[in-house]
Design a protein around this motif. Structure first.
Motif, mmCIF file in Angstrom:
data_model
loop_
_atom_site.group_PDB
_atom_site.id
_atom_site.type_symbol
_atom_site.label_atom_id
_atom_site.label_comp_id
_atom_site.label_asym_id
_atom_site.label_seq_id
_atom_site.Cartn_x
_atom_site.Cartn_y
_atom_site.Cartn_z
ATOM 1 N N HIS A 1 34.239 34.932 39.631
ATOM 2 C CA HIS A 1 33.064 35.095 39.220
ATOM 3 C C HIS A 1 32.364 36.011 40.459
ATOM 4 C CE1 HIS A 1 28.898 33.932 38.592
ATOM 5 N NE2 HIS A 1 29.192 33.958 37.547
ATOM 6 N N ASN B 1 31.850 37.739 45.180
ATOM 7 C CA ASN B 1 32.795 36.913 44.862
ATOM 8 C C ASN B 1 32.040 35.449 45.219
ATOM 9 O OD1 ASN B 1 35.837 35.701 45.515
ATOM 10 N ND2 ASN B 1 34.753 35.573 43.569
ATOM 11 N N LYS C 1 31.287 28.425 34.303
ATOM 12 C CA LYS C 1 30.495 29.796 34.798
ATOM 13 C C LYS C 1 30.997 30.996 33.634
ATOM 14 C CE LYS C 1 30.082 29.166 39.716
ATOM 15 N NZ LYS C 1 28.615 29.031 39.622
ATOM 16 N N THR C 2 30.195 31.857 33.637
ATOM 17 C CA THR C 2 30.254 32.821 32.342
ATOM 18 C C THR C 2 30.235 34.113 33.157
ATOM 19 O OG1 THR C 2 27.852 33.280 32.031
ATOM 20 C CG2 THR C 2 29.260 31.467 30.794
ATOM 21 N N GLN C 3 30.948 35.260 32.743
ATOM 22 C CA GLN C 3 31.070 36.574 33.218
ATOM 23 C C GLN C 3 31.361 37.555 32.206
ATOM 24 O OE1 GLN C 3 31.366 36.883 37.037
ATOM 25 N NE2 GLN C 3 30.537 38.444 36.184
ATOM 26 N N GLU D 1 34.215 30.068 30.963
ATOM 27 C CA GLU D 1 35.148 29.085 31.704
ATOM 28 C C GLU D 1 35.138 27.811 30.787
ATOM 29 O OE1 GLU D 1 36.354 27.518 35.995
ATOM 30 O OE2 GLU D 1 34.313 27.907 35.595
#
Length: 393
Positions: free
Chosen positions: A86, A304, A352-354, A359
């Protein structure tokens, strides 16, 4: 005989049609008779039930004969552990600690400028000279006086060592010599301020004050020197990332103007939270061997801040939410050789999102087959047909 038979059939049909017309719903309603109305309704309900029973028999027979079931067509993706890096996206500016506008330490006339714009210089190199206003002559006189004081002191010292003369004479000569030496050193330091030297190695970026101008100590800018070797990017990070954005974390730096992307690391993370905007400063080192990166360029940073070596990642588009705020997806279970299976709703917990990827922390196992296309149109427990399994990319 045939004529008589035809008349009989025609009369029978006329009576029958007349009876049906007489017994139609419209005629029954026109009668206004409650018993007649109820009797007609009961007759129609009986006919409807008989029709439904016949339709049911036909559906059952069709179901046994039709091998191709009419079920929703879907596509699926299979979950598998993968590395999830992430990143936190921020803006920053390129700068350098070796960027300085030089001002004089002494006031006077700028008599000489020994460098020009674009010239490379080394640390300690003389860049310019300011008129000392007669300090050099004063220094010459002080040196003569200092030499005399030194000679007097040395003679008095030899006499004192031979027990000749008084102690006070020896101490006075020593004091005079030391004060003269101190005066010489102080004047040398003053004169040294009239010479402008490079504080570090670099390039003369701009000559601001021309030769012959009168300059003031600490006020008049003479020239700007810059060193492009020690470049870095400074950015401000929200305080909620203080435990995630630390020294040594990987950073991808993109400089749009140059069309350049550089992989680097955080070299320093600040320990002070700015109370005005609740952020802390971060420095990211930038290699600049070709000198193409200049101070004050804008840069986009991807830091990161989180890594999961065995993450379950799925598209955000397949995730739904129920009335209780729980997130869920549909998975295919009990799939046969023809690709026919059952849609099953599974409650999940996400992280978390990306981009368009999210996820999954809980609820899905490795190898689960998640409905992708058609996820919004299926129901829990419904039969579905899998067209194909999409590759995640």
């Amino acid at each position: 005989m045939k004529y008589i038979f035809s008349l009989f059939i025609l009369a029978l049909l006329t009576v029958s049609c007349s009876g049906e017309k007489k017994n139609s719903v419209e005629n029954v309603i026109e009668t206004g008779n409650l018993e007649t109305l109820r009797a007609k309704r009961g007759e129609l309900v009986g006919e409807q039930q008989a029709i439904n029973d016949k339709i049911k028999l036909l559906d059952e027979k069709i179901k046994t004969l039709d091998t191709v079931k009419h079920v929703p067509l879907i596509t699926t993706i299979k979950t598998e552990p993968e590395v999830f890096n992430h990143v936190l996206e921020l803006q920053g500016n390129v700068t350098t600690k070796d960027l300085l506008t030089i001002t004089p330490e002494y006031s006077g006339i700028l008599t000489n400028v020994y460098v020009k714009e674009g010239q490379k210089v080394t640390k300690g190199q003389t860049l310019a000279k300011i008129d000392d206003g007669g300090l050099s002559q004063q220094l010459s006189q002080l040196k003569i006086q200092a030499e005399l004081a030194k000679t007097t002191y040395e003679r008095q010292q030899r006499l004192w060592e031979q027990n000749i003369g008084s102690e006070i004479q020896f101490l006075q000569s020593k004091s005079t010599y030391e004060s003269q030496e101190e005066a010489v050193n102080q004047l040398k330091q003053q004169i040294a301020k009239t010479t402008v030297k490079a504080p570090f190695s670099g390039t003369i970026d701009d000559i601001i004050t021309e030769q012959g101008s009168v300059v003031a100590a600490g006020q008049s800018p003479l020239m700007r020197i810059v060193n492009l070797d020690n470049m870095y990017i400074e950015t401000e990070v929200p305080e909620r990332y203080v435990s995630d954005v630390t020294k040594g974390k990987n950073v991808s730096v993109n400089i749009p103007v140059l069309g350049k992307t550089i992989e680097t690391k955080i070299r320093q993370a600040g320990d002070f939270i700015n109370p005005a905007n609740r952020t802390f400063k971060v420095e990211v080192e930038i290699p600049n061997k070709d000198k193409s990166i200049k101070p004050n360029l804008s840069a986009r940073l991807k830091i990161n801040d989180y890594t999961n070596e065995k993450a379950i990642l799925i598209p955000q588009s397949v995730v739904s939410e129920n009335s209780e705020g729980e997130q869920y997806v549909y998975v295919v279970s009990d799939k046969d050789a023809r690709g026919i299976g059952t849609a099953e709703r599974v409650i999940i917990k996400t992280g978390k999102t990306q981009g368009d990827i999210i996820e999954v922390l809980e609820g899905l196992n490795d190898g689960a087959e998640i409905i992708k296309e058609g996820a919004r149109s299926v129901r829990d427990g419904q039969s579905v047909e899998v067209l194909n399994i999409d590759e995640k990319n």
